[in-house]
Write an enzyme that holds these catalytic residues in place. Structure first.
Site, PDB file in Angstrom:
ATOM      1  N   GLU A 113     -14.358 -15.370   9.103  1.00  0.00           N
ATOM      2  CA  GLU A 113     -14.324 -14.757   8.240  1.00  0.00           C
ATOM      3  C   GLU A 113     -14.162 -15.650   7.471  1.00  0.00           C
ATOM      4  O   GLU A 113     -12.647 -15.694   7.491  1.00  0.00           O
ATOM      5  CB  GLU A 113     -13.454 -13.328   8.313  1.00  0.00           C
ATOM      6  N   ARG A 173      -9.384  -2.125   2.551  1.00  0.00           N
ATOM      7  CA  ARG A 173      -9.253  -1.072   1.572  1.00  0.00           C
ATOM      8  C   ARG A 173     -10.246  -0.310   0.954  1.00  0.00           C
ATOM      9  O   ARG A 173      -9.980   1.411   0.794  1.00  0.00           O
ATOM     10  CB  ARG A 173      -8.694  -1.841   0.034  1.00  0.00           C
ATOM     11  N   ARG A 199       0.563  -1.437  -0.103  1.00  0.00           N
ATOM     12  CA  ARG A 199      -0.414  -0.311   0.292  1.00  0.00           C
ATOM     13  C   ARG A 199       0.992   1.299  -0.199  1.00  0.00           C
ATOM     14  O   ARG A 199       0.086   2.220  -0.607  1.00  0.00           O
ATOM     15  CB  ARG A 199      -0.915  -0.053   1.556  1.00  0.00           C
ATOM     16  N   LYS A 257     -17.799 -12.299   9.658  1.00  0.00           N
ATOM     17  CA  LYS A 257     -17.638 -11.776   8.145  1.00  0.00           C
ATOM     18  C   LYS A 257     -17.561 -12.698   6.928  1.00  0.00           C
ATOM     19  O   LYS A 257     -16.605 -13.034   6.594  1.00  0.00           O
ATOM     20  CB  LYS A 257     -16.053 -11.308   8.908  1.00  0.00           C
ATOM     21  N   SER A 300     -15.418  -5.993   2.265  1.00  0.00           N
ATOM     22  CA  SER A 300     -14.739  -5.405   1.054  1.00  0.00           C
ATOM     23  C   SER A 300     -14.864  -6.526  -0.593  1.00  0.00           C
ATOM     24  O   SER A 300     -15.623  -5.906  -1.057  1.00  0.00           O
ATOM     25  CB  SER A 300     -14.481  -4.012   0.928  1.00  0.00           C
ATOM     26  N   GLY A 301     -13.505  -7.314  -0.438  1.00  0.00           N
ATOM     27  CA  GLY A 301     -13.261  -7.776  -1.448  1.00  0.00           C
ATOM     28  C   GLY A 301     -12.946  -7.213  -3.162  1.00  0.00           C
ATOM     29  O   GLY A 301     -13.637  -7.747  -3.355  1.00  0.00           O
ATOM     30  N   GLY A 302     -12.073  -5.968  -2.036  1.00  0.00           N
ATOM     31  CA  GLY A 302     -11.585  -6.096  -3.567  1.00  0.00           C
ATOM     32  C   GLY A 302     -13.324  -4.836  -4.396  1.00  0.00           C
ATOM     33  O   GLY A 302     -12.096  -4.697  -5.453  1.00  0.00           O
TER      34      GLY A 302
END
Length: 358
Positions: A183, A298, A39, A225, A266-268
């Site tokens: 998750e 993200r 990042r 999650k 959010s998975g991208g």
């Protein structure tokens, strides 16, 4: 035997319910040192402890952001880190009404006998680590299992192995006072349609709740999650309303009403996509015995990171960008987001990374 009762039972139930408070959600800031390095590299900032601390300080002290949050997931380094004026990040969060959480898994390894499927490591010594994290102020934990959709995936072996690992982790956390976030992430990679994702999500969640039951996990003291139910990354997109309908139906069929809250990953997805999809779910007029909220990494940090770019003079603007996303997601948990958030730099771009490692 019904649910295992730890001496922390009342505290676990209260903390899980608090994290699921409508109008609030979780900021996932638990990137490993390697991931946060990527990042930082994207904004040409060196991956050293000072810069990692500066980014986290920016996030945790952003005016207006903490009231939209009920929890922040930390990486082990951050649990013991202090701000530039010598205050523990854990204390800053608690004073802002936010529960500190901790990532406890040790990443994924390939599952022998499968076509590239994985299992998650980290059960060894987990009890001792949880005890130490609780003493340091953590009140919930996260463990990420990763599954993928392919012609023959996920295999029964992979589903069972990952469900068992999540259940084992969950009961160990509860024995030591930490609310476990369960998750099971089904990666968005692939060209499958939304119906295929829905069917796989139902299979995976059904297996997870069977395993949690077999391990006598106190469901009232847990959070789920999951991924949202969407078409694969190489398939045409569908509307937030279609995603909401398929996602909520999959959850209705598999997640017991005893679970207080579901906090989506959010998975991208882009920042704005993730918010709109969550909002559509909360606008659905149907039975939802759990609150539907967010646990975004993200999708809460992208525009903040781009605005900051590692420069001291940009901190205020970057914190404003974080506040905008936190407020938008807070509204989405209530189904009142109007889609009017000021889109920061990068808010609309896809954050998908194939075979994403956290």
């Amino acid at each position: 035997m019904s649910a295992f009762t730890s001496k922390f039972a009342d505290e676990l139930i209260a903390n899980a319910a608090y994290i699921g408070t409508p109008g609030k959600g979780i900021l996932a800031a638990d990137e490993s040192t390697g991931t946060i390095g990527k990042r930082l590299a994207s904004i040409n900032v060196e991956n050293v402890e000072t810069n990692r601390r500066n980014l986290r300080e920016l996030l945790f002290t952003a005016p207006g952001a903490l009231p939209c949050l009920s929890g922040v997931i930390l990486f082990e380094e951050t649990l013991y880190q202090k701000s530039s004026d010598g205050k523990l990040f854990v204390d800053i969060l608690k004073e802002g009404g936010v529960l500190p959480g901790i990532k406890v898994d040790k990443g994924t390894v390939e599952l022998a006998g499968t076509d590239g499927e994985t299992t998650t490591q980290g059960l060894d010594g987990l009890g001792d680590r949880c005890k130490k994290y609780y003493e340091a102020g953590a009140r919930f934990a996260k463990w990420r299992a990763v599954l993928k959709i392919g012609e023959n995936e996920p295999s029964e072996h992979s589903i069972h192995e990952n469900a068992y690992g999540l259940a084992r982790y969950a009961v160990i956390c509860q024995e030591n006072g930490l609310v476990p976030i369960v998750e099971p992430e089904i990666l968005v990679d692939g060209s499958h349609d939304i119906q295929k994702c829905a069917a796989v999500t139902e299979r995976v969640l059904a297996a997870c709740y069977k395993a949690l039951s077999d391990h006598h996990v106190l469901l009232e003291g847990t959070l789920l999650k999951p991924n949202m139910v969407t078409p694969g990354s190489d398939s045409p997109k569908v509307s937030p309303e279609v995603i909401a309908e398929h996602t909520v139906r999959a959850l209705q069929r598999t997640v017991p009403a005893a679970v207080p809250a579901i906090v989506f990953l959010s998975g991208g997805q882009s920042e704005e996509e993730a918010t709109r999809n969550l909002n559509a779910m909360n606008q659905l007029k149907t039975k939802k015995p759990w609150s539907l909220s967010f646990s975004f990494g993200r999708a809460l940090q992208q525009s903040t990171l781009k605005t900051w770019a590692g420069k001291e003079e940009n901190v205020k603007a970057a914190q404003e960008a974080l506040y905008v996303r936190c407020k938008a997601n807070s509204e989405a948990t209530l189904g009142t987001y109007k889609g009017d958030a000021k889109l920061g730099d990068g808010a609309a771009e896809s954050l998908h990374v194939k075979d994403y490692k956290y």
